[in-house]
Every structure is written in structure tokens, then in C-alpha cells.
Design a protein around this motif. Structure first.
Motif, mmCIF file in Angstrom:
data_model
loop_
_atom_site.group_PDB
_atom_site.id
_atom_site.type_symbol
_atom_site.label_atom_id
_atom_site.label_comp_id
_atom_site.label_asym_id
_atom_site.label_seq_id
_atom_site.Cartn_x
_atom_site.Cartn_y
_atom_site.Cartn_z
ATOM 1 N N VAL A 115 0.912 -0.611 0.029
ATOM 2 C CA VAL A 115 -0.269 0.078 0.061
ATOM 3 C C VAL A 115 1.254 1.242 -0.211
ATOM 4 N N THR A 116 1.567 1.280 -1.041
ATOM 5 C CA THR A 116 2.233 2.600 -1.584
ATOM 6 C C THR A 116 1.404 4.218 -0.675
ATOM 7 N N VAL A 117 2.417 5.709 -0.502
ATOM 8 C CA VAL A 117 2.231 6.200 0.007
ATOM 9 C C VAL A 117 2.950 7.524 -0.548
ATOM 10 N N SER A 118 2.176 8.729 -1.463
ATOM 11 C CA SER A 118 3.494 9.635 -1.523
ATOM 12 C C SER A 118 4.244 10.294 -0.802
ATOM 13 N N ALA A 119 5.211 10.214 -0.917
ATOM 14 C CA ALA A 119 6.240 11.180 -0.424
ATOM 15 C C ALA A 119 5.734 12.430 0.884
ATOM 16 N N LEU A 123 2.388 13.003 0.858
ATOM 17 C CA LEU A 123 1.564 13.036 2.024
ATOM 18 C C LEU A 123 0.617 14.062 3.315
ATOM 19 N N PRO A 124 0.720 14.743 3.904
ATOM 20 C CA PRO A 124 0.498 14.744 5.025
ATOM 21 C C PRO A 124 -0.193 13.523 6.211
ATOM 22 N N GLY A 125 0.375 13.130 7.578
ATOM 23 C CA GLY A 125 -0.129 12.001 7.472
ATOM 24 C C GLY A 125 0.988 10.310 7.273
ATOM 25 N N GLY A 126 1.303 10.104 6.309
ATOM 26 C CA GLY A 126 1.504 8.834 5.569
ATOM 27 C C GLY A 126 2.724 8.518 6.369
ATOM 28 N N LYS A 127 3.182 9.446 7.225
ATOM 29 C CA LYS A 127 4.588 9.018 7.875
ATOM 30 C C LYS A 127 4.646 8.749 9.542
ATOM 31 N N SER A 128 3.869 9.800 9.193
ATOM 32 C CA SER A 128 3.689 10.332 10.898
ATOM 33 C C SER A 128 2.027 10.964 11.405
ATOM 34 N N LEU A 129 2.073 10.888 11.797
ATOM 35 C CA LEU A 129 0.413 11.230 12.538
ATOM 36 C C LEU A 129 0.798 13.015 14.124
ATOM 37 N N SER A 130 0.606 14.014 13.672
ATOM 38 C CA SER A 130 0.626 14.752 14.419
ATOM 39 C C SER A 130 -0.832 14.165 15.841
ATOM 40 N N LEU A 131 -0.256 14.218 16.875
ATOM 41 C CA LEU A 131 -1.743 14.265 18.366
ATOM 42 C C LEU A 131 -0.738 15.055 19.188
ATOM 43 N N ARG A 132 -1.778 16.337 18.683
ATOM 44 C CA ARG A 132 -1.057 17.596 19.249
ATOM 45 C C ARG A 132 -0.168 17.736 19.084
ATOM 46 N N ALA A 133 0.637 17.513 20.230
ATOM 47 C CA ALA A 133 2.157 18.412 20.342
ATOM 48 C C ALA A 133 3.163 17.379 20.004
ATOM 49 N N ASN A 134 2.184 15.652 20.144
ATOM 50 C CA ASN A 134 2.883 14.238 20.332
ATOM 51 C C ASN A 134 3.072 13.629 18.525
ATOM 52 N N PRO A 192 4.082 0.711 13.732
ATOM 53 C CA PRO A 192 5.317 0.147 13.951
ATOM 54 C C PRO A 192 5.765 -1.130 13.479
ATOM 55 N N VAL A 193 5.266 -0.538 11.981
ATOM 56 C CA VAL A 193 6.031 -1.751 11.526
ATOM 57 C C VAL A 193 6.156 -1.299 10.052
ATOM 58 N N GLY A 194 7.513 -1.025 9.274
ATOM 59 C CA GLY A 194 7.672 -0.768 8.257
ATOM 60 C C GLY A 194 7.800 0.685 8.218
ATOM 61 N N ALA A 195 7.575 1.552 7.423
ATOM 62 C CA ALA A 195 8.101 3.365 6.860
ATOM 63 C C ALA A 195 7.047 3.806 7.392
ATOM 64 N N THR A 196 6.530 3.591 6.816
ATOM 65 C CA THR A 196 4.367 4.645 6.369
ATOM 66 C C THR A 196 3.447 3.558 7.109
ATOM 67 N N PHE A 197 2.395 4.504 7.224
ATOM 68 C CA PHE A 197 1.290 4.322 7.599
ATOM 69 C C PHE A 197 0.745 3.263 6.230
ATOM 70 N N GLY A 198 0.864 3.447 5.309
ATOM 71 C CA GLY A 198 0.997 2.179 3.796
ATOM 72 C C GLY A 198 1.206 1.236 4.631
ATOM 73 N N ASP A 199 2.565 0.675 5.190
ATOM 74 C CA ASP A 199 2.879 -0.209 5.499
ATOM 75 C C ASP A 199 1.529 -0.882 6.907
ATOM 76 N N SER A 207 -3.411 -4.576 -3.676
ATOM 77 C CA SER A 207 -2.328 -3.878 -3.644
ATOM 78 C C SER A 207 -3.065 -2.457 -2.997
ATOM 79 N N GLY A 208 -3.028 -1.178 -3.018
ATOM 80 C CA GLY A 208 -3.120 -0.359 -2.945
ATOM 81 C C GLY A 208 -2.100 0.943 -2.653
ATOM 82 N N ALA A 209 -3.472 2.148 -2.654
ATOM 83 C CA ALA A 209 -2.048 3.605 -2.258
ATOM 84 C C ALA A 209 -2.816 4.492 -0.767
#
Lengths: 191, 196
Positions: free
Chosen positions: A53-57, A59-70, A75-82, A107-109
Motif C-alpha cells: 500500500v504505497t504512500v506518496s512522499a 502525503l500529510p500523515g503518511g509517515k507520521s501523525l500529529s496528535l497534538r504536540a506528539n 510500528p511496522v515498516g516505514a509508513t502507515f501504508g505498511d 495492493s493499494g495507495a
């Protein structure tokens, strides 16, 4: 600074820290939905493989999600697609319907991945992803699935932030649920 | 105005320092649920967790006077399912355990109903995540006619120190869940009554 304005400033700082602080780190392990697993078992599909499940470079929230100041990462792979691909594999595996050698591949995106954790009484998140089923390279299913999820939250960051993190697997369960209950998706995986 | 500000300040301090019930998860790592190592028992089994149980949120002690809250049945359900698939040929979720006719037509020969109890603790006065956690899985097993076959109980425990849990506050709970499921696989596999 007068006494009152100093007190107000202290309260503002305390409130800000109370609002923003909490946990940071990886999202919780994915917990497969047994309802999704049972739906797959009863579907009569041929066991597919699950690709990426691919993630474009950008994409907001693709690699990390902001939860307030955190920040929350997969926990698996490099992105939330993984994370989503792993979740789909786990559900198929529990249903004994995962075949890594199959010519049938899902598969997906990832198109949207968002959590709004700033609310003081409720928070919400959205995931949108395109899923594609191919048999030996030929497209049999191509559809975008989108889910929204809301939960009760809190002003306190120490409560609201882990609650937001804990609801991410539930969001992914709903996304996969919307896929495995789609008759066209099921049909695309049948012989 | 001044007394009001003072009161607000005290209230916010109290909320910050005391009495929070922090949400955690017990979602087990399914990859850690081991295979039994011997052939699967050739039976179709059902397991039942009610919707009310899945919605049950429990609160137990953490550290520093705080508490933690979580959903034991909701979080453990996929792990229990995985554990059963490591022991039996077929596993199904049963919505109504009293519907014996439905059990019969589904080919279910054993029905397993788990009951989950948990404990948590932390000696730390400054950090809230539990450093010790236990999960007890008590399972009653009946046949397709509702007749008791066997009941057993396993307890998993998990520990996590500050250096480990600072990036995963649920770590002790997850380890306890993994341990309980591993013991469940062993207990099911070693029960001769389930093979008859």
C-alpha cells in the motif's frame, strides 16, 4: 506583571501543558477484526497475496501523525501504508486465506490519513485508500474506500493523545471492513 | 477575581498530577502466539464473547496514584481466535451460545467461552504506566448440547521497566496478553477431553 496577570499566565501555561502533553511513539499493534475475518472466511474467495500500500512522499500523515504536540508513527515498516498492508495480511492469515505465491494480488495507495486530536470533547479521524486487485497483472477491482471515525475524548493531553492512538487500529479495522464487505471486491477474488 | 484564579490553578494542578485514568491497549502481538507443534485437533470449535463484554472498559491501578483503563475482551478477541486456530482445525465466532440448533448446523462440536480478569501495578511514584500486569483467561468448554466438557484457567504476566515502556506505555499489558495466549495454546493442546 501584576499579580493577577502572573496568575493568569501560570494558569495558561499549566492548561497548555495539560492539553498538549501525553505519549509519543508507535501506534498500537493492529488487532484484526474477527467480524472481518469471519466475513472473509464465508466469502468463498481464492486466497490472494497482499502487495504494497504505497504512500506518496508528500502525503500529510503518511509517515507520521500529529496528535497534538506528539507524533505517532507506524510500528511496522516505514509508513502507515505498511500498517494497512500488514493489517490486511493479518486478517487474511487468520482466515487462512493468505497465499504469498498467488497470482491474485491486493495492493493499494494511501490517499488520506488523518487524526484530529485537538478536540476537548470529541475527536475524529479519516482514512482514504485506493485498493486494486490484479490477477496476473490484469486489474479486476479498483476502488477508493473512505472511512470516518469519532470517539469521545478529553481536554487533558495525557488522556486524549493515547485515546487517539488507540483509535487508529479501530479506524483501520473499519477501512478493511468496508473493503471485505464490498461485493465487487469479493467477486474480484473469486475464480 | 483573585480567589477564582487561585481555585482554577489548584484545580488544574490536581487534574494534572492526580487521578487520571490513562487509556492503554492490550492488543497482543499475534506473531508471538506460538504454534502448538503437534497436529491440529480435528474439530470445529466456536467461541463466544458477548457484545457487552467487548464494550466493557476496566480500570486498574497504574503508578503515581494514577489508573489505566482498557478493553480486555475487545483487545484480546483476535488473540484468542488466533490461539484457537493454532489448536483446532476450524474456529468460528458464535453470536448466540444458547442457539444449539445453529451450533449443530455449523458443525461446531465444542463451544469455548472465555472470561478475562486483569491486574496491574507500578511501584513508581512518578510514572503512570503499569510495570506489572497479569491477564487471567478462564475458559469454560461445553459440547454442542451445552454439556460441560472442561474448564481451565491460565495466567499470563508481563513486566516492563521505564527504559522499555517510555515509547509504549501499554508494554506490560501486551506482554501479559502474549504470555496468557501462549499458555492458552499449551493448555488447550494438553487437554485430553478436547480430543474425544
Amino acid at each position: 506583571m501584576t499579580k493577577i496577570s502572573r496568575a493568569a499566565w501560570l494558569i495558561a501555561m499549566l492548561a497548555a501543558s495539560l492539553f498538549a502533553t501525553g505519549c509519543a511513539g508507535p501506534a498500537p499493534n493492529y488487532a484484526p477484526s474477527i467480524d472481518n475475518v469471519e466475513a472473509l472466511k464465508k466469502s468463498g474467495i481464492t486466497a490472494p497475496n497482499v502487495g504494497a500500500v504505497t504512500v506518496s512522499a508528500d502525503l500529510p500523515g503518511g509517515k507520521s501523525l500529529s496528535l497534538r504536540a506528539n507524533t505517532m508513527v507506524s510500528p511496522v515498516g516505514a509508513t502507515f501504508g505498511d500498517y494497512i498492508a500488514t493489517a490486511l495480511r493479518q486478517e487474511l492469515e487468520l482466515a487462512k486465506l493468505l497465499n504469498s505465491q498467488s497470482g491474485l494480488e491486493i495492493s493499494g495507495a494511501l490517499l488520506r490519513n488523518n487524526i484530529d486530536a485537538g478536540g476537548i470533547s470529541t475527536n475524529e479521524g479519516q482514512i482514504e485508500a485506493r485498493f486494486v486487485v490484479k490477477r496476473d497483472g490484469q486489474v479486476r477491482f479498483d476502488k477508493v474506500k473512505r472511512i470516518e471515525h469519532k470517539w469521545e475524548s478529553s481536554f487533558a493531553g495525557a488522556v486524549a493523545i493515547p485515546l487517539a492512538a488507540n483509535n487508529y487500529p479501530v479506524m483501520v479495522q473499519k477501512l478493511i471492513g468496508s473493503l471485505v464487505t464490498d461485493p465487487e471486491f469479493i467477486q474480484s477474488l473469486r475464480n | 477575581m483573585k480567589p477564582l484564579l487561585k481555585l482554577l490553578f489548584i484545580c488544574l494542578t490536581c487534574i494534572t498530577l492526580f487521578g487520571c485514568a490513562h487509556p492503554i491497549t492490550m492488543n497482543p502481538d499475534l506473531a508471538s502466539v506460538p504454534a502448538k507443534g503437534s497436529p491440529l485437533i480435528d474439530k470445529q470449535v466456536g467461541f463466544h464473547i458477548s457484545d457487552a463484554s467487548k464494550a466493557l472498559e476496566v480500570t486498574t491501578p497504574g503508578g503515581g496514584g494514577d489508573k489505566v483503563r482498557y478493553f480486555p475482551y475487545r483487545d484480546m478477541e483476535p488473540g484468542i481466535y488466533k490461539a484457537l486456530t493454532e489448536v483446532f482445525r476450524g474456529v468460528s465466532k458464535v453470536k448466540d451460545p444458547k442457539d444449539l440448533e445453529s451450533l449443530r448446523t455449523s458443525g461446531i462440536s465444542l463451544l469455548i467461552v472465555p472470561e478475562i480478569t486483569t491486574t496491574s501495578a507500578s511501584p513508581s511514584p512518578f510514572t503512570w504506566p503499569p510495570t506489572q500486569f497479569t491477564v487471567t483467561l478462564a475458559c469454560s468448554v461445553t459440547d454442542a448440547l451445552g454439556k460441560p466438557v472442561r474448564s481451565f484457567s491460565v495466567t499470563g504476566s508481563g513486566k516492563a521497566e521505564f527504559d522499555e515502556f517510555k515509547s509504549n506505555f501499554s508494554l506490560a499489558a501486551v506482554r501479559a496478553a502474549n504470555d496468557a495466549l501462549s499458555k492458552l495454546v499449551t493448555a488447550l493442546g494438553e487437554a485430553p477431553e478436547l480430543r474425544k
